[in-house]
Design an enzyme around this catalytic site. Structure first.
Site, mmCIF file in Angstrom:
data_model
loop_
_atom_site.group_PDB
_atom_site.id
_atom_site.type_symbol
_atom_site.label_atom_id
_atom_site.label_comp_id
_atom_site.label_asym_id
_atom_site.label_seq_id
_atom_site.Cartn_x
_atom_site.Cartn_y
_atom_site.Cartn_z
ATOM 1 N N SER A 35 0.831 -1.207 0.000
ATOM 2 C CA SER A 35 0.000 0.000 0.000
ATOM 3 C C SER A 35 0.863 1.254 0.000
ATOM 4 O O SER A 35 0.610 2.199 -0.758
ATOM 5 C CB SER A 35 -0.923 0.015 1.219
ATOM 6 O OG SER A 35 -1.867 -1.022 1.132
ATOM 7 N N ARG A 58 0.584 8.094 5.729
ATOM 8 C CA ARG A 58 -0.357 7.407 6.626
ATOM 9 C C ARG A 58 -1.754 8.014 6.481
ATOM 10 O O ARG A 58 -2.747 7.293 6.460
ATOM 11 C CB ARG A 58 0.138 7.506 8.073
ATOM 12 C CG ARG A 58 -0.784 6.904 9.098
ATOM 13 C CD ARG A 58 -0.967 5.426 8.985
ATOM 14 N NE ARG A 58 0.259 4.687 9.140
ATOM 15 C CZ ARG A 58 0.353 3.379 8.946
ATOM 16 N NH1 ARG A 58 -0.698 2.664 8.593
ATOM 17 N NH2 ARG A 58 1.509 2.754 9.083
ATOM 18 N N HIS A 61 -3.117 6.710 3.287
ATOM 19 C CA HIS A 61 -3.434 5.288 3.472
ATOM 20 C C HIS A 61 -4.748 5.125 4.230
ATOM 21 O O HIS A 61 -5.597 4.311 3.864
ATOM 22 C CB HIS A 61 -2.282 4.607 4.227
ATOM 23 C CG HIS A 61 -2.468 3.156 4.443
ATOM 24 N ND1 HIS A 61 -2.876 2.639 5.641
ATOM 25 C CD2 HIS A 61 -2.292 2.098 3.610
ATOM 26 C CE1 HIS A 61 -2.947 1.318 5.551
ATOM 27 N NE2 HIS A 61 -2.598 0.962 4.318
#
Length: 195
Positions: A35, A58, A61
């Site tokens: 990812s 992050r 994500h």
């Protein structure tokens, strides 16, 4: 099968069996690694300071929204003062329980950090009703009275962010970090702009 083997099979156009796909997608470490590789590729030539880049990735994500690479602004030393507040064990005020449940509990415990939310407290509900204001406003006021709160994460109510901004302007609050991402169509964009 590891990530390199998986990539190799994809690159050579070898059809993966169902079992191979399941083996790969059931490995959490490899899922996350892949990812973040995808995020890095999709971000292209966008570069962030070394300390901030993992945070930006992050956020992307977590939200599956690449626009955050363009929208995210970290101003006035927010990253550094936020990290210092976390190291001091300051609490995080979250205006929604969704933030509370989304944050890794083990990481919080490992660092002795607590996330608080007062929106559903009986005293907050009663006062909001009596004053004719949102619970988010009263909840923010309650959080601002707690000196152990150093970080404010606003992911729901523009009124919470407006209340915080007003107290900062009046010199009554000096948060280490404000995360301002309220939602909705009434006041959300305006409160982010005010921040």
């Amino acid at each position: 099968m590891n990530l390199i083997e998986f990539k190799s099979k994809i690159e050579t156009a070898k059809e993966l069996t169902y079992e191979e796909k399941m083996e790969y997608i059931n490995n959490p470490r490899e899922i996350e690694e892949r990812s973040f590789e995808i995020i890095t590729t999709e971000m292209g030539d966008k570069v962030f300071p070394e300390a901030i880049a993992p945070m930006v990735k992050r956020i992307i994500h977590t939200t599956a929204d690449f626009e955050y690479a363009d929208l995210l602004e970290i101003l006035n030393g927010g990253y550094e003062s936020g990290m210092a507040a976390l190291k001091q064990g300051k609490k995080i005020y979250a205006d929604t329980r969704m933030i509370q449940v989304a944050v890794n509990k083990k990481a919080l415990a490992d660092h002795g950090i607590e996330i608080v939310n007062f929106v559903h407290d009986a005293d907050v509900t009663a006062e909001a009703k009596e004053r004719g204001v949102t619970r988010s406003t009263v909840s923010m006021e309650k959080a601002l009275k707690d000196d152990s709160v150093g970080i404010f994460a606003i992911g729901n109510a523009p009124t919470a962010l407006y209340t915080l901004i007003e107290q900062v302007k009046l010199g009554k609050a000096k948060p280490a970090l404000i995360i301002g991402a309220p939602i909705g169509f009434v006041g959300a964009a305006e409160s982010k702009e005010a921040l």
